[in-house]
Design a protein around this motif. Structure first.
Motif, mmCIF file in Angstrom:
data_model
loop_
_atom_site.group_PDB
_atom_site.id
_atom_site.type_symbol
_atom_site.label_atom_id
_atom_site.label_comp_id
_atom_site.label_asym_id
_atom_site.label_seq_id
_atom_site.Cartn_x
_atom_site.Cartn_y
_atom_site.Cartn_z
ATOM 1 N N SER A 156 9.200 -27.658 -10.862
ATOM 2 C CA SER A 156 9.800 -26.329 -10.903
ATOM 3 C C SER A 156 9.360 -25.535 -9.676
ATOM 4 C CB SER A 156 9.354 -25.611 -12.174
ATOM 5 O OG SER A 156 9.774 -24.277 -12.152
ATOM 6 N N VAL A 157 10.318 -25.118 -8.867
ATOM 7 C CA VAL A 157 10.043 -24.335 -7.660
ATOM 8 C C VAL A 157 10.893 -23.076 -7.713
ATOM 9 C CG1 VAL A 157 10.109 -24.296 -5.147
ATOM 10 C CG2 VAL A 157 9.571 -26.422 -6.331
ATOM 11 N N GLU A 158 10.241 -21.932 -7.573
ATOM 12 C CA GLU A 158 10.949 -20.657 -7.622
ATOM 13 C C GLU A 158 10.611 -19.841 -6.386
ATOM 14 O OE1 GLU A 158 9.200 -18.884 -11.012
ATOM 15 O OE2 GLU A 158 10.175 -20.206 -12.451
ATOM 16 N N SER A 159 11.461 -18.905 -6.069
ATOM 17 C CA SER A 159 11.169 -17.967 -5.000
ATOM 18 C C SER A 159 10.052 -17.046 -5.475
ATOM 19 C CB SER A 159 12.417 -17.153 -4.677
ATOM 20 O OG SER A 159 12.126 -16.196 -3.693
ATOM 21 N N ALA A 160 9.152 -16.683 -4.588
ATOM 22 C CA ALA A 160 8.034 -15.824 -4.964
ATOM 23 C C ALA A 160 8.006 -14.592 -4.074
ATOM 24 C CB ALA A 160 6.716 -16.578 -4.840
ATOM 25 N N ALA A 161 7.433 -13.538 -4.589
ATOM 26 C CA ALA A 161 7.257 -12.302 -3.836
ATOM 27 C C ALA A 161 6.061 -11.562 -4.411
ATOM 28 C CB ALA A 161 8.506 -11.429 -3.929
ATOM 29 N N PHE A 162 5.384 -10.833 -3.571
ATOM 30 C CA PHE A 162 4.270 -10.020 -4.036
ATOM 31 C C PHE A 162 4.790 -8.631 -4.365
ATOM 32 C CE2 PHE A 162 2.139 -13.165 -1.304
ATOM 33 C CZ PHE A 162 1.260 -13.685 -2.243
ATOM 34 N N GLN A 163 4.328 -8.085 -5.474
ATOM 35 C CA GLN A 163 4.757 -6.744 -5.860
ATOM 36 C C GLN A 163 4.048 -5.710 -5.007
ATOM 37 O OE1 GLN A 163 4.448 -5.968 -10.002
ATOM 38 N NE2 GLN A 163 5.708 -7.698 -10.596
ATOM 39 N N LEU A 164 4.726 -4.624 -4.747
ATOM 40 C CA LEU A 164 4.131 -3.543 -3.989
ATOM 41 C C LEU A 164 3.030 -2.878 -4.815
ATOM 42 C CD1 LEU A 164 7.352 -1.916 -2.498
ATOM 43 C CD2 LEU A 164 5.688 -3.356 -1.321
ATOM 44 N N PRO A 165 1.977 -2.393 -4.158
ATOM 45 C CA PRO A 165 0.904 -1.736 -4.900
ATOM 46 C C PRO A 165 1.374 -0.410 -5.494
ATOM 47 C CG PRO A 165 0.500 -1.631 -2.534
ATOM 48 C CD PRO A 165 1.702 -2.493 -2.740
ATOM 49 N N THR A 166 0.750 -0.029 -6.582
ATOM 50 C CA THR A 166 1.051 1.239 -7.244
ATOM 51 C C THR A 166 -0.191 2.124 -7.217
ATOM 52 O OG1 THR A 166 0.356 0.467 -9.424
ATOM 53 C CG2 THR A 166 2.656 0.056 -8.800
ATOM 54 N N ARG A 167 -0.069 3.341 -7.723
ATOM 55 C CA ARG A 167 -1.220 4.254 -7.782
ATOM 56 C C ARG A 167 -2.332 3.690 -8.675
ATOM 57 N NH1 ARG A 167 -0.882 9.380 -5.821
ATOM 58 N NH2 ARG A 167 1.160 10.035 -5.117
ATOM 59 N N ASP A 168 -1.971 2.879 -9.646
ATOM 60 C CA ASP A 168 -2.977 2.284 -10.534
ATOM 61 C C ASP A 168 -3.841 1.250 -9.821
ATOM 62 O OD1 ASP A 168 -1.943 3.826 -12.595
ATOM 63 O OD2 ASP A 168 -0.564 2.235 -13.241
ATOM 64 N N ASP A 169 -3.377 0.753 -8.677
ATOM 65 C CA ASP A 169 -4.115 -0.266 -7.932
ATOM 66 C C ASP A 169 -5.161 0.328 -6.988
ATOM 67 O OD1 ASP A 169 -2.607 -2.317 -9.087
ATOM 68 O OD2 ASP A 169 -1.032 -2.066 -7.599
ATOM 69 N N LEU A 170 -5.177 1.646 -6.856
ATOM 70 C CA LEU A 170 -6.125 2.273 -5.948
ATOM 71 C C LEU A 170 -7.548 2.088 -6.455
ATOM 72 C CD1 LEU A 170 -4.332 5.637 -5.108
ATOM 73 C CD2 LEU A 170 -4.545 3.625 -3.669
ATOM 74 N N GLY A 171 -8.473 1.902 -5.526
ATOM 75 C CA GLY A 171 -9.880 1.768 -5.881
ATOM 76 C C GLY A 171 -10.703 2.714 -5.039
ATOM 77 N N ASP A 172 -12.010 2.541 -5.083
ATOM 78 C CA ASP A 172 -12.881 3.391 -4.282
ATOM 79 C C ASP A 172 -13.111 2.772 -2.901
ATOM 80 O OD1 ASP A 172 -14.439 1.275 -4.985
ATOM 81 O OD2 ASP A 172 -16.049 2.443 -5.881
#
Length: 119
Positions: free
Chosen positions: A52-68
């Motif tokens: 099984s081979v599928e197209s892949a993409a990374f999701q854009l970061p959101t405000r919840d992904d922010l860290g220190d």
């Protein structure tokens, strides 16, 4: 996405539970791919007719992904060390047969951050 589109060099695909980058020697019948963040030794062939081979993409970061700030520095340092075989901070490690262990790089980085002594 069709196999023709997936076989184009540079395409990001998902197979075997991880993301891969399709390399130039690929065809519709056999995808030659390297894992994202992987080494040249991990280059492998993937048969789309069997796996099984599928197209892949990374999701854009959101405000919840922010860290220190400290987490950002740690992520940056990890990314720099993971690319040491290419254009990382220790270019001399690029083409030698020995590969240093991560625990050997931490003291080296700490020593490089110290002020040089005028002995």
């Amino acid at each position: 996405m069709s196999t023709v589109m997936l076989s184009k060099p540079g395409t990001l695909i998902h197979a075997r539970g991880r993301e891969w980058i399709v390399l130039p020697d690929s065809s519709e019948a056999l995808l030659i791919a390297r894992p994202v963040g992987g080494l040249d030794e991990e280059i492998t062939g993937i048969l789309p007719s069997i796996e099984s081979v599928e197209s892949a993409a990374f999701q854009l970061p959101t405000r919840d992904d922010l860290g220190d700030f400290t987490s950002g520095e740690l992520l940056r340092d990890a990314a720099r060390l993971s690319t040491r075989a290419a254009a990382g901070p220790f270019r001399s490690f690029g083409r030698i047969a020995a590969e240093p262990r991560p625990y050997q790089l931490v003291p080296l980085m700490m020593a490089l951050k110290l002020d040089p002594c005028a002995c």
